[in-house]
Design an enzyme around this catalytic site. Structure first.
Site, mmCIF file in Angstrom:
data_model
loop_
_atom_site.group_PDB
_atom_site.id
_atom_site.type_symbol
_atom_site.label_atom_id
_atom_site.label_comp_id
_atom_site.label_asym_id
_atom_site.label_seq_id
_atom_site.Cartn_x
_atom_site.Cartn_y
_atom_site.Cartn_z
ATOM 1 N N LYS A 246 0.810 -1.221 0.000
ATOM 2 C CA LYS A 246 0.000 0.000 0.000
ATOM 3 C C LYS A 246 0.848 1.278 0.000
ATOM 4 C CE LYS A 246 -3.502 -2.740 0.325
ATOM 5 N NZ LYS A 246 -3.801 -3.522 -0.848
ATOM 6 N N ARG B 286 -6.738 -7.237 -10.401
ATOM 7 C CA ARG B 286 -7.439 -8.493 -10.700
ATOM 8 C C ARG B 286 -8.883 -8.197 -11.057
ATOM 9 N NH1 ARG B 286 -10.760 -8.721 -6.354
ATOM 10 N NH2 ARG B 286 -9.949 -8.076 -4.325
ATOM 11 N N GLU C 14 -2.802 7.271 7.649
ATOM 12 C CA GLU C 14 -3.414 8.275 6.781
ATOM 13 C C GLU C 14 -4.409 9.109 7.584
ATOM 14 O OE1 GLU C 14 -3.641 6.397 2.291
ATOM 15 O OE2 GLU C 14 -5.333 6.097 3.645
#
Length: 444
Positions: free
Chosen positions: A116, A291, A200
């Site tokens: 990430k 995906r 975050e």
């Protein structure tokens, strides 16, 4: 063109891929565990290979067994499906190294987007909007405290290698930070084998919006609009729809164009989904799924494009079949995930399906591998069916959904159908007035 595809997955998604292959005149082979030998996807494949016992680590996650099965079956490509090994960059590389086509993105992109922190760094470099937060893994509490103070509370702590809503802690005040930080690291280690986390700024009531992209190896890239994925419980999606009832045409155009420019800059290949948090007219990059998505169905219904066929054709070297100006949305689609679970406790429900009667009629699509007599095992994910409705308008779509849920008969296991009925009957849902936290506070 590909001649034979091995599907390295199970259940409804394996069946979905088999159908796409058959319509493309491609032979199919599936791998399966001993627990799945009588399942629908095994019965409908041209060939099948048993690769191990029920436990996924010994079967569906057993890379050597899958490669051996592909070799024995003389397949020329492998489709990883959804979940399982679909975002395992090592699996993608091994497939390529053994001379098979991997029906998915480049393994380099899978690897980078799985982390990430790296994904966020790439997003920033290619012009995607991001939330303020740490630029690397946060090593200790003092560093976490410093970052939290610089961006301001509330904050959110996430696993660097996470997914599926696990390893996430929201911190509203400084006094909660130390305990939450340590718990997040512990959960990350248990769930993903790494205790690395990042921080975050936390948005209190955002929506979850994702953009579907298709990119071929000839420099072409298109988007298929957005999906609304804000109806979630414990960060797990339950209902998705296309288009979002909250996004204006101008906002859609802006974020889709930004996303496609970014995909071209990184040279992305195959299909993917870029996920954003949306709040007060602003989008913030969250992650990229390299995906096929569970909820690809609603995009297919609205844009009249078979995403799985496109994925297979792109992997075989073909161009995307349509240009951006040829892609038009029409109508509205909503998907409900039918899970085998206790509707009150959400605990898994297993057993034999005694009676199975899916709904039908215009605008109703069922993606499922269920049949009367099949067994719902404790070894696998509880998603047993996807009910997808299409209407000319969102209101028409909701009315079809209500009717379809009333018609759906699944006896032998408990399901979340009662919960889904409650959700779609609320005024907030019918008005499109919800966010990612709405379900946990509004529907019991």
């Amino acid at each position: 063109m590909l001649k034979k595809v091995l599907v390295a997955n199970r259940g409804e998604i394996a069946l979905r891929i088999l159908r796409a292959c058959k319509e493309l005149d491609i032979k199919t082979v599936v791998v399966h565990s001993t627990a799945d030998e009588k399942e629908m996807f095994v019965r409908l494949a041209d060939e099948s290979v048993c690769i191990g016992p029920p436990q996924v680590k010994n079967s569906y996650l057993n890379i050597p067994s899958i490669i051996s099965a592909a070799t024995i079956a003389n397949a020329d490509a492998i489709h990883p499906g959804i979940g399982m090994l679909s975002e395992n960059s090592n699996f993608a590389k091994i497939i390529t190294d053994h001379g098979f086509k991997f029906i998915g993105p480049k393994y380099e992109h899978i690897h980078k987007m799985a982390n990430k922190i790296e994904a966020k760094s790439i997003a920033k470099k290619v012009g995607l909007p991001i939330l303020p937060g740490s630029s690397d893994n946060v090593l200790d509490y003092l560093e976490a405290k410093s970052i939290a103070e610089s961006i301001g509370y509330p904050i959110i702590i996430k696993s660097t290698n996470g997914g599926g809503g696990r390893g996430i802690k929201v911190v509203l005040k400084e006094k909660e930070l130390k305990n939450s930080f340590l718990l997040a690291k512990k959960e990350a280690e248990l769930s993903f084998g790494s205790n690395q986390v990042y921080i975050e700024k936390y948005l209190s009531n955002p929506r979850h919006i994702e953009i579907q992209v298709l990119c071929d190896n000839q420099g072409n890239a298109v988007h298929l609009g957005e999906r609304e994925c804000s109806i979630q419980r414990r960060n797990q999606k339950i209902i998705e729809e296309c288009p979002s009832p909250a996004i204006s045409d101008n906002e859609r155009k802006r974020i889709c164009e930004i996303t496609i420019k970014a995909m071209k800059k990184i040279g992305y290949f195959n299909i993917g989904t870029v996920e954003y948090l949306y709040s007060d007219g602003n989008f913030f990059f969250m992650e990229m799924n390299t995906r096929l998505q569970v909820e690809h169905t609603v995009t297919e219904e609205v844009y009249n494009i078979d995403i799985v066929k496109e994925q297979i054709n792109i992997s075989s070297g073909k161009k995307i079949s349509l240009k951006q100006d040829e892609i038009k949305k029409k109508g509205h689609s909503i998907e409900c995930r039918i899970n085998a679970e206790n509707p009150i406790t959400q605990l898994p429900s297993t057993g034999l399906i005694k009676t199975y009667h899916p709904p039908g009629g215009p605008g109703i699509r069922i993606d499922s591998a269920l049949y009367s007599g099949c067994n719902i095992s404790s070894f696998y994910d509880g998603l047993i069916s996807k009910l997808v409705c299409k209407g000319n308008t969102r209101h028409e779509c909701i009315m079809k959904l209500k009717r379809a849920l009333d018609e759906y008969v699944i006896e032998g296991v408990q399901t979340n159908i009662p919960t889904l009925k409650k959700i779609i009957q609320t005024s907030d849902f019918t008005e499109g007035s919800f966010d990612i936290n709405w379900l946990s506070t509004s529907v019991k």
